[in-house]
Write a protein that holds these residues in place. Structure first.
Motif, short mmCIF file in Angstrom:
data_model
loop_
_atom_site.label_atom_id
_atom_site.label_comp_id
_atom_site.label_asym_id
_atom_site.label_seq_id
_atom_site.Cartn_x
_atom_site.Cartn_y
_atom_site.Cartn_z
N MET A 1 -41.72 -9.17 -4.45
CA MET A 1 -40.65 -10.06 -4.03
C MET A 1 -39.79 -9.34 -2.97
N SER A 2 -38.98 -10.12 -2.29
CA SER A 2 -38.17 -9.54 -1.23
C SER A 2 -37.06 -10.50 -0.82
N LEU A 3 -36.17 -10.02 0.01
CA LEU A 3 -35.14 -10.84 0.61
C LEU A 3 -35.32 -10.82 2.12
N ARG A 4 -35.04 -11.95 2.75
CA ARG A 4 -35.17 -12.09 4.20
C ARG A 4 -33.78 -12.29 4.81
N PHE A 5 -33.57 -11.60 5.93
CA PHE A 5 -32.36 -11.80 6.73
C PHE A 5 -32.82 -12.31 8.08
N ARG A 6 -32.34 -13.48 8.47
CA ARG A 6 -32.74 -14.06 9.75
C ARG A 6 -32.09 -13.32 10.91
N ASN A 7 -32.87 -13.13 11.96
CA ASN A 7 -32.41 -12.43 13.14
C ASN A 7 -31.16 -13.07 13.72
N ALA A 8 -31.13 -14.39 13.79
CA ALA A 8 -29.98 -15.09 14.38
C ALA A 8 -28.69 -14.80 13.62
N ASP A 9 -28.79 -14.53 12.32
CA ASP A 9 -27.61 -14.19 11.52
C ASP A 9 -27.28 -12.71 11.63
N LEU A 10 -28.31 -11.87 11.63
CA LEU A 10 -28.13 -10.43 11.57
C LEU A 10 -27.76 -9.81 12.92
N ARG A 11 -28.30 -10.34 13.98
CA ARG A 11 -28.06 -9.75 15.31
C ARG A 11 -26.58 -9.64 15.68
N PRO A 12 -25.74 -10.66 15.45
CA PRO A 12 -24.31 -10.50 15.78
C PRO A 12 -23.63 -9.39 14.98
N VAL A 13 -24.02 -9.21 13.74
CA VAL A 13 -23.45 -8.14 12.91
C VAL A 13 -23.85 -6.78 13.47
N LEU A 14 -25.12 -6.63 13.82
CA LEU A 14 -25.59 -5.36 14.38
C LEU A 14 -24.94 -5.09 15.74
N ALA A 15 -24.79 -6.12 16.55
CA ALA A 15 -24.14 -5.95 17.86
C ALA A 15 -22.68 -5.53 17.69
N GLU A 16 -22.00 -6.09 16.70
CA GLU A 16 -20.62 -5.70 16.43
C GLU A 16 -20.54 -4.23 16.02
N ALA A 17 -21.44 -3.80 15.15
CA ALA A 17 -21.46 -2.40 14.71
C ALA A 17 -21.76 -1.47 15.89
N LEU A 18 -22.69 -1.86 16.73
CA LEU A 18 -23.03 -1.05 17.90
C LEU A 18 -21.82 -0.95 18.84
N ALA A 19 -21.15 -2.06 19.08
CA ALA A 19 -19.98 -2.07 19.96
C ALA A 19 -18.85 -1.22 19.39
N ASN A 20 -18.72 -1.21 18.07
CA ASN A 20 -17.65 -0.45 17.42
C ASN A 20 -18.07 0.97 17.04
N LYS A 21 -19.32 1.33 17.40
CA LYS A 21 -19.84 2.67 17.12
C LYS A 21 -19.68 3.05 15.64
N CYS A 22 -20.13 2.14 14.79
CA CYS A 22 -20.01 2.37 13.35
C CYS A 22 -21.32 1.98 12.65
N ARG A 23 -21.34 2.15 11.36
CA ARG A 23 -22.51 1.82 10.56
C ARG A 23 -22.49 0.35 10.16
N VAL A 24 -23.62 -0.12 9.64
CA VAL A 24 -23.69 -1.43 9.00
C VAL A 24 -23.82 -1.20 7.50
N ILE A 25 -23.36 -2.17 6.74
CA ILE A 25 -23.34 -2.04 5.29
C ILE A 25 -24.10 -3.21 4.66
N LEU A 26 -25.03 -2.88 3.79
CA LEU A 26 -25.70 -3.87 2.96
C LEU A 26 -24.91 -3.99 1.67
N VAL A 27 -24.48 -5.21 1.34
CA VAL A 27 -23.61 -5.43 0.19
C VAL A 27 -24.24 -6.43 -0.76
N LYS A 28 -24.14 -6.13 -2.05
CA LYS A 28 -24.47 -7.11 -3.08
C LYS A 28 -23.22 -7.27 -3.94
#
Length: 121
Positions: free
Chosen positions: A1-28
């Motif tokens: 089993m697995s979980l899927r994250f759609r690119n259209a949803d994830l890309r803005p979060v990654l771009a924000e982290a890249l612009a802010n020079k920080c990490r991304v966080i996976l949260v449950k």
């Protein structure tokens, strides 16, 4: 089993982290989602950009459905796991239309790039 994250949803979060020079966080917690370690906030103080796993978004999925899926895939405890934007897989998502697949075991989280759902046969 697995979980899927759609690119259209994830890309803005990654771009924000890249612009802010920080990490991304996976949260449950209330769902399963990614967010930038330092990101734009809403007036209520919550992070503006979140990328929820398909089926684990409390804003669109019933609590019974997302809670059960999150528990089955990631266990019962809430957590936050930090990832560096310099990891190759994060750049692959930014530079493509591919989705991200998350597989969890008792000791390991595995991230892989997969074709978007519409391109799967």
């Amino acid at each position: 089993m697995s979980l899927r994250f759609r690119n259209a949803d994830l890309r803005p979060v990654l771009a924000e982290a890249l612009a802010n020079k920080c990490r991304v966080i996976l949260v449950k917690d209330e769902g399963v989602y990614w967010l930038s370690e330092h990101g734009e906030r809403l007036p209520n103080g919550h992070q503006k950009l979140l990328a929820y796993a398909v089926g684990c978004n409390p804003n669109v999925d019933s609590v019974e459905d997302w809670y059960e899926l999150a528990r089955n895939e990631l266990g019962g405890d809430d957590f936050a796991e930090y990832f560096d934007m310099q990891e190759r897989i994060m750049r692959q998502i930014l530079d493509s239309n591919d989705d991200l697949k998350l597989v969890a075991t008792a000791t390991k989280l595995t991230l892989t790039v997969i074709a978007p759902e519409s391109e799967r046969s």
